[in-house]
Design a protein around this motif. Structure first.
Motif, PDB file in Angstrom:
ATOM      1  N   LYS A  73       3.019 -26.617 -34.536  1.00  0.00           N
ATOM      2  CA  LYS A  73       3.179 -26.308 -33.124  1.00  0.00           C
ATOM      3  C   LYS A  73       2.955 -27.574 -32.313  1.00  0.00           C
ATOM      4  O   LYS A  73       2.347 -28.523 -32.762  1.00  0.00           O
ATOM      5  CB  LYS A  73       2.171 -25.246 -32.679  1.00  0.00           C
ATOM      6  CG  LYS A  73       2.355 -23.918 -33.355  1.00  0.00           C
ATOM      7  CD  LYS A  73       1.290 -22.955 -32.918  1.00  0.00           C
ATOM      8  CE  LYS A  73       1.449 -21.654 -33.709  1.00  0.00           C
ATOM      9  NZ  LYS A  73       0.356 -20.751 -33.497  1.00  0.00           N
ATOM     10  N   THR A  77       1.964 -33.595 -35.206  1.00  0.00           N
ATOM     11  CA  THR A  77       1.317 -32.434 -34.597  1.00  0.00           C
ATOM     12  C   THR A  77      -0.124 -32.762 -34.230  1.00  0.00           C
ATOM     13  O   THR A  77      -0.598 -32.388 -33.155  1.00  0.00           O
ATOM     14  CB  THR A  77       1.374 -31.223 -35.555  1.00  0.00           C
ATOM     15  OG1 THR A  77       2.747 -30.955 -35.866  1.00  0.00           O
ATOM     16  CG2 THR A  77       0.758 -29.996 -34.930  1.00  0.00           C
ATOM     17  N   ILE A 101       9.179 -27.346 -29.454  1.00  0.00           N
ATOM     18  CA  ILE A 101       9.237 -27.430 -30.911  1.00  0.00           C
ATOM     19  C   ILE A 101      10.590 -27.961 -31.385  1.00  0.00           C
ATOM     20  O   ILE A 101      10.676 -28.630 -32.409  1.00  0.00           O
ATOM     21  CB  ILE A 101       8.883 -26.075 -31.574  1.00  0.00           C
ATOM     22  CG1 ILE A 101       8.530 -26.259 -33.056  1.00  0.00           C
ATOM     23  CG2 ILE A 101      10.002 -25.065 -31.410  1.00  0.00           C
ATOM     24  CD1 ILE A 101       7.259 -26.983 -33.311  1.00  0.00           C
TER      25      ILE A 101
END
Length: 111
Positions: free
Chosen positions: A54, A102, A60
């Motif tokens: 995420k 991330t 994304i």
């Protein structure tokens, strides 16, 4: 006839080797677009889905596209003579890249 569910096949690996050995840039682009890119798209999509990557402050889709660009840049780094399969190599490379990115994005969003 059922469609093959495997998106990254031995054929994909053969086309990566063909891409690596091709000197004509137009032919290289055609090989990538037709045979390699679809496998990379599915690889990245599946990694993001399975590992729930995420991004708090980034779309994304943008993260997936950046990963695709990174995979494209690493095509020439995979060495078929080392005995690893292309799928294994690019799976690890993409997963590591997504993990690092991330974490960076999460750290930035916490500031």
């Amino acid at each position: 006839m059922a469609k093959n569910k495997n998106y990254f096949t031995k054929e994909t690996q053969k086309y990566i080797i063909l891409y690596q050995n091709e000197s004509d840039s137009d032919r290289r682009a055609a090989i990538y677009e037709e045979h390699i890119c679809p496998a990379f798209v599915e690889l990245v999509h599946n990694l993001v889905s399975v590992y729930k990557f995420k991004s708090a402050n980034e779309d994304i889709v943008h993260l997936k596209n950046d990963c695709m660009s990174f995979l494209y840049e690493t095509i020439l780094k995979w060495n078929p003579n080392k005995g690893t399969k292309a799928f294994s190599y690019f799976n690890v490379v993409a997963k590591n890249w997504l993990t690092i990115q991330t974490r960076k994005l999460l750290k930035i969003s916490r500031k």
